[in-house]
Design an enzyme around this catalytic site. Sequence first.
Site, PDB file in Angstrom:
ATOM      1  N   GLY A  20       0.816  -1.212   0.000  1.00  0.00           N
ATOM      2  CA  GLY A  20       0.000   0.000   0.000  1.00  0.00           C
ATOM      3  C   GLY A  20       0.846   1.257   0.000  1.00  0.00           C
ATOM      4  O   GLY A  20       0.464   2.272   0.574  1.00  0.00           O
ATOM      5  N   TYR A 179     -14.801  -2.637   8.136  1.00  0.00           N
ATOM      6  CA  TYR A 179     -13.438  -2.139   8.317  1.00  0.00           C
ATOM      7  C   TYR A 179     -13.011  -2.243   9.778  1.00  0.00           C
ATOM      8  O   TYR A 179     -11.909  -2.700  10.094  1.00  0.00           O
ATOM      9  CB  TYR A 179     -13.359  -0.691   7.839  1.00  0.00           C
ATOM     10  N   ALA A 182     -12.447  -5.853  10.724  1.00  0.00           N
ATOM     11  CA  ALA A 182     -11.202  -6.333  10.119  1.00  0.00           C
ATOM     12  C   ALA A 182      -9.989  -5.830  10.891  1.00  0.00           C
ATOM     13  O   ALA A 182      -9.046  -6.591  11.163  1.00  0.00           O
ATOM     14  CB  ALA A 182     -11.122  -5.883   8.657  1.00  0.00           C
ATOM     15  N   LYS A 183      -9.989  -4.564  11.261  1.00  0.00           N
ATOM     16  CA  LYS A 183      -8.839  -4.005  11.967  1.00  0.00           C
ATOM     17  C   LYS A 183      -8.726  -4.556  13.387  1.00  0.00           C
ATOM     18  O   LYS A 183      -7.617  -4.721  13.908  1.00  0.00           O
ATOM     19  CB  LYS A 183      -8.932  -2.482  11.981  1.00  0.00           C
TER      20      LYS A 183
END
Length: 284
Positions: A20, A179, A182-183
Amino acid sequence: MKEEPMIYNDLKGKTALVTGAGKKTGIGYAIAEKLASSGCNVIIADLGAPPAPEGPPQPVVSEEMEAIAAELAKTYSIRTLAVAVDVADNAAIGVMVETIKKNFDHIDILCNNAGASFGVPNTVLGYDEAAWMKTIDVNLFSVFRMSRAVFPLMAGKPASIINTASRAGKVPPIFNSAYAVAKAGVIMLTKVMAKELGGSGIRVNAICPGQIATDLEKWRFGLEASFFGTTIEEREKEMCKTIPLGYIGLPSDAGDLVAFLASDASRYITGQAVNLDGGQCMEL
């Protein structure tokens, strides 16, 4: 008087892979630039550009990624490499690893920074399942995939894995549930990996950014401004009121933290999820 940036001399000559990192406005680039400034060889990994119809099946390295790699190499007199990878695709990760092997014989630092949100803003019960699963895949499963694939290049020497989690993994936001989940998973995966890899001399930590001035953050403020019927500037001011230090962080703040966690200055730190949020999150 302006403070001189901290340089970690023990990073000189080491090699870091940062996912990223293909856009100058993001946290990934700031991490790569900071490591490079300490003399670390850097591999820039990102989605790249779509292949031409007659081109190879794997993604093609974008011009921006190539330019970033070339600029870092010239500025800091280090070795660099730009590689295209889809962190949600095991085959693409395998191609990436083979490309890296042709250029570097060892990886000392792996920064699992790639991430994205899909299907937002949305409530938990209204979330499209495909968008939910894609968000989990890119943000959480990718850390597992990348770490598993790169581990053979890290084994045999002390090394460091640094995962980009989020304040959202500790404090639930609204309308961005996949999100956040997931984090939160990245934080626990970081701790599990730290326990399992400690005996191999590999430290594993996570950073948990809060509000950082990136394009993604501006996009978020835009969504919120539209939802609440206000301006982006007003949304930013309201957010700053929740930050004890009173301002939005910079990508370079993340770069500084990652360099510290990658260096010998943090040699007795592993399994931690370090907040980078100006004091927003102060849990015990």
